[in-house]
Design an enzyme around this catalytic site. Structure first.
Site, short mmCIF file in Angstrom:
data_model
loop_
_atom_site.label_atom_id
_atom_site.label_comp_id
_atom_site.label_asym_id
_atom_site.label_seq_id
_atom_site.Cartn_x
_atom_site.Cartn_y
_atom_site.Cartn_z
N PHE A 11 0.82 -1.21 0.00
CA PHE A 11 0.00 0.00 0.00
C PHE A 11 0.85 1.26 0.00
O PHE A 11 1.81 1.37 0.78
CB PHE A 11 -0.90 0.04 1.25
CG PHE A 11 -2.08 -0.88 1.21
CD1 PHE A 11 -3.33 -0.43 0.80
CD2 PHE A 11 -1.95 -2.20 1.60
CE1 PHE A 11 -4.42 -1.28 0.77
CE2 PHE A 11 -3.04 -3.07 1.58
CZ PHE A 11 -4.28 -2.60 1.16
N ASP A 12 0.48 2.20 -0.85
CA ASP A 12 1.00 3.56 -0.75
C ASP A 12 0.41 4.14 0.54
O ASP A 12 -0.60 3.64 1.05
CB ASP A 12 0.55 4.35 -1.98
CG ASP A 12 0.91 5.81 -1.90
OD1 ASP A 12 2.04 6.13 -1.52
OD2 ASP A 12 0.03 6.64 -2.19
#
Length: 224
Positions: A11-12
């Site tokens: 995940f960013d």
């Protein structure tokens, strides 16, 4: 387990897990003010959310390399004490992470934000326990490109690219994933519009947080 079976979700952070608009834009404004640059409205600084700051000062303000380095220092003066907490968790994210973890996926963070800041934010907002590893950039400016961060997370955790999925809201997430041989899922509830994500070559698009779970299941089924 099948070689192609999806297992790792990267995940960013900014615009994907949290909404950092206030803290980032106010800290960029603080830095620009040091150069006697006035900003009419903080919304004009939204493009700074996502990409490496050093690059953004050069691309968006035509700063020299020297001025850009100084601007990053000014930015951090405010960000590390105030801006880091001017943030909020995107609605539905804690529930999503819990569901994905319960389903057996391993969760990681891959962000261009310095690791030390990313870890503090995740801890402050009670999200840190969901992730096996947080990969970010270094304070000296190295490992700032998203492809380098993604590769670092893969290498540090011995992850197979074909078993991994990068989830993010900007083109940098998509381009970085492609460079590392990782499938990409772009989200439009952050700061990159659908057109940007599609133009970058996103494999999948989620328009709402709730759609991520279904797409992950779909990708998993496709790869099984």
């Amino acid at each position: 387990m099948d070689e192609q079976h999806l297992k790792n979700l990267l995940f960013d952070l900014d615009g994907t897990l949290t909404d950092p608009k206030e803290g980032i834009t106010k800290s960029v404004e603080y830095a620009l003010n040091k150069f006697d640059i006035q900003v009419e409205h903080l919304d004009l600084l939204v493009p700074y959310i996502g990409p490496p700051l050093y690059d953004s000062f050069i691309e968006l303000n035509a700063f020299t390399a020297e001025h850009s380095l100084r601007a990053v220092e000014f930015y951090r003066e405010r960000y590390r004490s105030v801006g880091i907490y001017e943030n909020k968790v995107i609605a539905g994210i804690p529930q999503l992470l819990e569901e994905l973890q319960t389903m057996g996926f391993d969760l990681y963070v891959a962000t261009s934000k310095p690791t030390v800041f990313a870890e503090e934010i995740l801890k402050h907002y009670g999200l840190d326990h969901f992730f096996k590893h947080v990969g970010g950039s270094n304070l000296d400016g190295t490992r700032a490109l998203k492809k380098d961060v993604i590769q670092y997370v893969l290498d540090e955790n011995s992850l197979h690219p074909e078993q991994s999925l990068m989830i993010g809201d900007r083109k940098h997430d998509i381009i970085g994933a492609q460079a590392c041989g990782v499938t990409s899922l772009g989200v439009t509830f952050g700061y990159g519009p659908e057109e940007e994500l599609l133009a970058a070559g996103a494999d999948y698009i989620a328009y709402q947080v709730s759609e991520i779970r279904e797409l992950v299941l779909q990708i998993n089924l496709n790869q099984s």
